[in-house]
Design an enzyme around this catalytic site. Structure first.
Site, short mmCIF file in Angstrom:
data_model
loop_
_atom_site.label_atom_id
_atom_site.label_comp_id
_atom_site.label_asym_id
_atom_site.label_seq_id
_atom_site.Cartn_x
_atom_site.Cartn_y
_atom_site.Cartn_z
CE1 TYR A 119 -3.77 2.45 0.76
CE2 TYR A 119 -2.06 3.55 2.04
CZ TYR A 119 -3.30 3.57 1.43
OH TYR A 119 -4.07 4.71 1.46
CD GLU A 207 -6.04 4.50 -1.47
OE1 GLU A 207 -7.03 4.35 -2.20
OE2 GLU A 207 -6.11 4.45 -0.23
#
Ligand code: ADP
Ligand code: MG
Length: 396
Positions: A119, A207
């Site tokens: 992530y 993101e």
């Protein structure tokens, strides 16, 4: 302003980030030609909607056993079959709300052999006043659960705006991920690239989830979600062109055309206010008396009668609105202008729900007179408390 995954990847690719080859399509007839442009034998068919959680999402029309909004396909025929099944249907994910979003566009992408899913996001960290990398080894589809259950697995690295991403920052990120060898080498170029893309295009959020380590040891941006800072869009015509208005709330678009700050919410009392602080206080007090705001529309300071009328029309156009509270403190904004705007709008579109108006400040007497003499069924309120109680009682 949000953009689609395929557009975000195009932007990142322009800065030199490693992304997969892919083709966006809007009809199933294009699926075969799109897949033929890719190397195969693994393809991925990805719904393009402005919401995350697509992989775990469900299509309303296809029942609970059908596959989600991101599907692996093992042949060109498989790509076509999935594209036919997905396009035009409604995908419900953890981020779309129960109504879901219609999938009008697919991204057919080269499938990657994934070793690890990481992530990585960049955001403006208000506590440090800097852009931060937020990284975790636990990438993939459940980052919210990681943040909730094992927050220690999320590492934040803030970037000195003057120095940019330093070699020491890259080391920190590589270490947090446990990257070595070629992946760590890729990190040396990728993390500064992501930062540069963020700064140069005035993103407010980037993101990458997942950022993957492939079986060949290289890094790749496998998913990308980008929001741009709306206040900086004027200097990015190329990014502005990526806007997909079909993905946005129609009333929010209309409000932005009038330069009104309009936010759609879930309750049933529409709120017209001036100033963010008064908007917050108005919503708080509605909640205090047991109801929820359906929206708020901030007309700001110095609005014209036409702008006030537009705001009022936008608020009343929402079928969820069962009552309206106009709460204005006239400082720069004049109460008589608000009153004229409200009266003009009501005369044009009618008034089917209770309306409570609380005016205070500049030209308040004139404003009240305009409302009283309009012959409209408007309930006047003395102060914020009185106004909130009256509208809550009227909505019942
Ligand atoms: P979302 O976050 O909306 O669910 P993603 O793009 O992250 O959508 O895709 C969900 C999952 O699908 C990823 O975590 C990954 O495991 C897999 N996936 C996505 N794109 C590819 C690809 N090009 N190759 C292989 N697997 C992929
Ligand atoms: Mg994702």
């Amino acid at each position: 302003m949000n953009i689609h995954e395929y557009q975000a990847k195009q932007v990142l690719k322009g800065f030199g980030a490693p992304v997969a080859a892919g083709v966006a399509i809007t009809s199933a007839d294009e699926a075969e030609a799109a897949a033929r442009q890719l190397p195969g034998p693994l393809y991925v068919v990805k719904s393009q909607i402005h919401a995350g959680g697509r992989g775990k999402g469900k299509f309303k029309e296809l029942g609970p056993d059908a596959k989600g909004g991101v599907r692996l396909a093992f042949s060109i025929e498989d790509v076509v079959k999935n594209a036919r099944e997905m396009l035009g249907n409604t995908l419900v994910t953890a981020q779309t709300g129960p109504a879901g979003k219609q999938v009008n566009r697919l991204y057919i992408e080269d499938g990657a052999d994934i070793d690890r899913e990481l992530y990585c996001s960049l955001l403006v960290d208000r506590s440090t006043g800097r852009v931060s990398f937020v990284v975790s080894t636990e990438g993939g589809m459940d980052i919210e659960a990681v943040a909730h259950d094992t927050p220690e697995k999320i590492v934040t690295i803030d970037i000195d705006p003057e120095a940019g991403v330093t070699p020491a920052n890259v080391d920190e990120i590589n270490t947090a991920y446990g990257l070595t060898g070629e992946a760590a080498e890729d990190g040396k170029s990728l993390f500064p690239i992501l930062y540069k893309a963020f700064i140069d295009t005035d993103m407010s959020m980037l993101e990458v989830n997942p950022l993957i380590v492939m079986e060949n040891g290289r890094l790749r941006v496998l998913d990308a979600k980008v929001s741009f800072d709306g206040n900086a869009l004027f200097r990015h015509e190329d990014m502005k062109a990526l806007r997909d208005e079909t993905e946005e709330d129609a009333k929010e678009i209309e409000a932005s055309e009038w330069d009104l700050a309009y936010v759609a919410l879930d309750g049933n009392i529409g709120c017209m206010v001036n100033g963010a602080g008064l908007a917050m206080a108005t919503m708080d007090i509605i909640k205090l008396y047991g109801k929820e705001p359906a929206n708020f529309c901030d007309v700001g300071g110095g609005a014209s009668k036409e702008k006030v009328a537009a705001a009022f029309k936008i608020i009343t156009a929402d079928p969820a609105v069962q009552g309206i509270l106009v709460n204005i403190f006239g400082g720069i904004m004049r109460c008589d202008v608000i009153a004229e705007g409200v009266v003009a709008a009501v005369k044009e579109v009618g008034l089917k729900v209770p309306l409570v108006v609380r005016l205070e400040g500049t030209n308040v007497e004139q404003g009240k007179r305009i409302l009283n003499e309009s012959g409209l069924a408007i309930t006047a309120a003395d102060d914020l408390d009185d106004a909130a109680q009256k509208i809550v009682a009227a909505v019942g």
